[in-house]
Design a protein around this motif. Sequence first.
Motif, PDB file in Angstrom:
ATOM      1  N   ALA A 164      39.093   4.977  76.957  1.00 39.45           N
ATOM      2  CA  ALA A 164      39.743   4.522  78.191  1.00 39.45           C
ATOM      3  C   ALA A 164      41.250   4.319  77.954  1.00 39.45           C
ATOM      4  CB  ALA A 164      39.104   3.217  78.673  1.00 39.45           C
ATOM      5  N   ALA A 165      41.596   3.742  76.812  1.00 40.17           N
ATOM      6  CA  ALA A 165      43.021   3.515  76.519  1.00 40.17           C
ATOM      7  C   ALA A 165      43.770   4.843  76.422  1.00 40.17           C
ATOM      8  CB  ALA A 165      43.165   2.731  75.213  1.00 40.17           C
ATOM      9  N   PRO A 196      47.908  -2.808  72.144  1.00 39.24           N
ATOM     10  CA  PRO A 196      46.663  -3.501  72.510  1.00 39.24           C
ATOM     11  C   PRO A 196      46.812  -5.023  72.426  1.00 39.24           C
ATOM     12  CG  PRO A 196      46.389  -2.280  70.436  1.00 39.24           C
ATOM     13  CD  PRO A 196      47.803  -2.091  70.867  1.00 39.24           C
ATOM     14  N   LYS A 197      46.613  -5.682  73.538  1.00 36.98           N
ATOM     15  CA  LYS A 197      46.888  -7.119  73.575  1.00 36.98           C
ATOM     16  C   LYS A 197      45.916  -7.920  72.719  1.00 36.98           C
ATOM     17  CE  LYS A 197      44.353  -8.039  77.846  1.00 36.98           C
ATOM     18  NZ  LYS A 197      44.423  -8.375  79.254  1.00 36.98           N
ATOM     19  N   GLU A 198      44.693  -7.381  72.504  1.00 35.49           N
ATOM     20  CA  GLU A 198      43.717  -8.120  71.697  1.00 35.49           C
ATOM     21  C   GLU A 198      44.097  -8.172  70.216  1.00 35.49           C
ATOM     22  OE1 GLU A 198      42.963  -5.829  73.901  1.00 35.49           O
ATOM     23  OE2 GLU A 198      41.785  -6.877  75.429  1.00 35.49           O
ATOM     24  N   ARG A 221      29.027  -0.477  69.123  1.00 38.64           N
ATOM     25  CA  ARG A 221      29.954   0.553  68.616  1.00 38.64           C
ATOM     26  C   ARG A 221      30.316   1.535  69.731  1.00 38.64           C
ATOM     27  NH1 ARG A 221      29.089   4.615  63.343  1.00 38.64           N
ATOM     28  NH2 ARG A 221      31.158   5.576  63.529  1.00 38.64           N
ATOM     29  N   THR A 222      29.343   1.882  70.560  1.00 38.23           N
ATOM     30  CA  THR A 222      29.621   2.753  71.707  1.00 38.23           C
ATOM     31  C   THR A 222      30.669   2.118  72.621  1.00 38.23           C
ATOM     32  OG1 THR A 222      27.401   3.673  71.640  1.00 38.23           O
ATOM     33  CG2 THR A 222      28.591   3.884  73.736  1.00 38.23           C
ATOM     34  N   ARG A 223      30.530   0.806  72.853  1.00 37.64           N
ATOM     35  CA  ARG A 223      31.482   0.120  73.741  1.00 37.64           C
ATOM     36  C   ARG A 223      32.889   0.115  73.129  1.00 37.64           C
ATOM     37  NH1 ARG A 223      29.265  -3.698  78.128  1.00 37.64           N
ATOM     38  NH2 ARG A 223      31.106  -2.649  78.894  1.00 37.64           N
ATOM     39  N   ILE A 224      32.944  -0.038  71.806  1.00 37.94           N
ATOM     40  CA  ILE A 224      34.249  -0.005  71.127  1.00 37.94           C
ATOM     41  C   ILE A 224      34.862   1.394  71.256  1.00 37.94           C
ATOM     42  CG2 ILE A 224      35.332  -0.097  68.823  1.00 37.94           C
ATOM     43  CD1 ILE A 224      33.254  -2.412  68.247  1.00 37.94           C
ATOM     44  N   GLN A 225      34.039   2.417  71.082  1.00 35.51           N
ATOM     45  CA  GLN A 225      34.539   3.788  71.250  1.00 35.51           C
ATOM     46  C   GLN A 225      35.052   4.001  72.674  1.00 35.51           C
ATOM     47  OE1 GLN A 225      31.630   6.936  71.465  1.00 35.51           O
ATOM     48  NE2 GLN A 225      32.970   8.405  70.395  1.00 35.51           N
ATOM     49  N   HIS A 226      34.291   3.476  73.651  1.00 39.94           N
ATOM     50  CA  HIS A 226      34.713   3.640  75.051  1.00 39.94           C
ATOM     51  C   HIS A 226      36.029   2.924  75.341  1.00 39.94           C
ATOM     52  CE1 HIS A 226      30.408   4.831  76.526  1.00 39.94           C
ATOM     53  NE2 HIS A 226      30.994   5.746  75.784  1.00 39.94           N
ATOM     54  N   ASP A 227      36.261   1.779  74.675  1.00 40.75           N
ATOM     55  CA  ASP A 227      37.561   1.091  74.805  1.00 40.75           C
ATOM     56  C   ASP A 227      38.700   2.056  74.449  1.00 40.75           C
ATOM     57  OD1 ASP A 227      36.319  -1.310  75.397  1.00 40.75           O
ATOM     58  OD2 ASP A 227      36.840  -2.294  73.502  1.00 40.75           O
ATOM     59  N   SER A 258      44.421  -2.759  76.987  1.00 38.81           N
ATOM     60  CA  SER A 258      43.373  -3.675  76.566  1.00 38.81           C
ATOM     61  C   SER A 258      42.255  -2.898  75.868  1.00 38.81           C
ATOM     62  CB  SER A 258      42.809  -4.404  77.790  1.00 38.81           C
ATOM     63  OG  SER A 258      41.709  -5.202  77.396  1.00 38.81           O
ATOM     64  N   LEU A 259      41.855  -3.412  74.704  1.00 40.32           N
ATOM     65  CA  LEU A 259      40.666  -2.902  74.002  1.00 40.32           C
ATOM     66  C   LEU A 259      39.719  -4.103  73.927  1.00 40.32           C
ATOM     67  CD1 LEU A 259      42.562  -1.084  71.083  1.00 40.32           C
ATOM     68  CD2 LEU A 259      41.477   0.049  73.020  1.00 40.32           C
ATOM     69  N   PRO A 260      38.973  -4.347  75.028  1.00 37.22           N
ATOM     70  CA  PRO A 260      38.296  -5.649  75.173  1.00 37.22           C
ATOM     71  C   PRO A 260      37.294  -5.985  74.083  1.00 37.22           C
ATOM     72  CG  PRO A 260      37.818  -4.155  77.030  1.00 37.22           C
ATOM     73  CD  PRO A 260      38.852  -3.490  76.194  1.00 37.22           C
ATOM     74  N   HIS A 261      36.722  -4.999  73.400  1.00 31.14           N
ATOM     75  CA  HIS A 261      35.687  -5.323  72.403  1.00 31.14           C
ATOM     76  C   HIS A 261      36.226  -5.430  70.979  1.00 31.14           C
ATOM     77  CE1 HIS A 261      33.466  -3.859  75.902  1.00 31.14           C
ATOM     78  NE2 HIS A 261      32.576  -4.761  75.534  1.00 31.14           N
ATOM     79  N   THR A 262      37.559  -5.525  70.842  1.00 31.81           N
ATOM     80  CA  THR A 262      38.172  -5.580  69.515  1.00 31.81           C
ATOM     81  C   THR A 262      37.549  -6.637  68.608  1.00 31.81           C
ATOM     82  OG1 THR A 262      40.271  -4.738  70.346  1.00 31.81           O
ATOM     83  CG2 THR A 262      40.358  -6.013  68.306  1.00 31.81           C
ATOM     84  N   LYS A 263      37.303  -7.837  69.158  1.00 36.24           N
ATOM     85  CA  LYS A 263      36.815  -8.926  68.291  1.00 36.24           C
ATOM     86  C   LYS A 263      35.415  -8.660  67.739  1.00 36.24           C
ATOM     87  CE  LYS A 263      35.022 -12.777  70.019  1.00 36.24           C
ATOM     88  NZ  LYS A 263      34.487 -13.849  70.925  1.00 36.24           N
TER      89      LYS A 263
END
Lengths: 100, 492
Positions: free
Chosen positions: B392-393, B266-268, B383-389, B300-305
């Motif tokens: 998707a990965a 994961p690049k983030e 949290r849902t968006r993080i789970q979706h990251d 990419s896990l875009p919501h990591t931060k």
Amino acid sequence: MSLDTRTVRRIAKLARIGIDDAEAEGLARELGGILGWVEQLDEVEIAGVPPMIGTGLAAPRAREDVVTDGTVTGGACREAVLSNAPDRVEAFFTVPKVVE
Amino acid sequence: MAGMTLASARKALEARKISAVELVEAHIGAVDSLDGQLNAFITTSFDRARAAARAADERIAKGEAGLLEGLPLGIKDLFCTEGVRTTAASNILRDFVPPYESTVTANLLKQGAVFLGKLNLDEFAMGSTNLTSAFGGVTNPWRREGSDAKLVPGGSSGGSAAAVAAGLVLGATGTDTGGSIRQPAAYCGVAGVKPTYGRCSRFGVIAFASSLDQAGPMARTLEDCALMLEAMAGFDPKDSTSVDRPVPRYTEALERGVRGLKVGIPKEYRVDGMPPEIDALWEQGIAWLREAGAEPVEVSLPHTKYGLPTYYIAALAEASSNLARYDGVRFGARVPGASLDALYEATRREGFGEEVRRRILMGTYVLSSGYYDAYYLRAQKVRTRIQHDFLAAFEKVDVLLTPTAPSAAFAWDEKPDDPVQVYLNDVFTVPASLAGAPALSLPAGLDRQGLPLGLQLIGRYFDEETLFAAGRVMEKAAGFTHRPAIVAEGLA
């Protein structure tokens, strides 16, 4: 985001945690700092996104409608429940007088 | 007995080269001689351990040995153990003796494990240093080269990690809410596994944040963790979030290899200010897996931060609700008051330490009327968006590889005063916790100062087997045989 000491005292009252004035000031600063840091979540687009309450991996289930205290019978269960009471009278927990 | 592991001790018991009584006595001796320097134990239960060892020897003689028969373990003092004091490292539970056994410890006992006692932790598992314990901090058995500064073991399962690293026990239970197994494992140079949420029962585990808390094993090798997890995991009707599916033989997945496996990078997770040694170790891990036939893929896990702030809102909200039960009435310490409210306020002020009080107050605030939507509900949506990251990965890759923590262990007096700075220790471990995905940490190398560093693998739901297989490849390549400054000679 900053918090005033009045708000901190209100939260402490809700949480039933006693605090004194000096602590209220320190907490206002610390909690304000944490709140400022979490404000970055405002950047995230959440329109139409459902809240994640759990992982949803476990299927909801109903248990059988039976008494489930297992093998603990004959008053032993009552003793187990009361065994860690900080104060008790016979089979009862005690609290300060709440009715005048 | 040099370089002993859970697996090798098990073989020695099976072959009758050693008895369970001898094995347990040797470890009791190690606790007696070394724990004064570490403070890894809050409570020892040596009499019970000796009786259990004698019973284990009898079962071994009769050919009735369980999976962990006669093997000395330590239990994080967050698991309720019937008749043995369980404190959560808090003054409010200083004298609490549970009348019941947690499901995870009951499962271990059923397989013949011997408990030497209860291990230190951050109060109510809230912390990343093990310095918030009401029973004093734990000292990491490792030292920087040429320095005798006391280092933190990480947290919250710091006593578990320190005891395993120093050879006081062959394995220990931990719990992980945002990294509390993986980060101390990395700081102490041991292996630790946080299984999928729902894999191990939470029944009898003192609750911190119920939607995140998950029990797991900590030991010196991944094989040992696999053995322990086989015993610990399983469906439990007493936990509504327990998942009903068979427990695989994790030990059989260990040598599966990684040929053809896609490993996501994961690049983030390449964050600013990360020590170059950790970056280099991560590259080394990628190379080890590639050499064994895996294919590294950048993902990419875009919501990591947003993981950490989301975690702190969710976890603190749940904690404020869970810890409402400590009211000085039914169990735990009580400080008298003239009214019921005065009793509650005095009890909770005295009974909880500073960090726990701060977290309860923060959680109370984000759940309070007028702020619930802005903080708590928003965090649940993020949290849902993080789970979706992650979901998707995992459509593109089979497993993710990252560092476990952004630094090696630091000294007791280097702990930052700002709570937010302390929370940053969990930056790489929190996202998998939020998603409920399984993850492990394995010791992969040393930094310039001679301190252990860990690598983390994150997997698909209920695919702990791939974690063990990929982890084993790196474990073999790393050949991590370093031992800490404080260690029981011959045992670890």
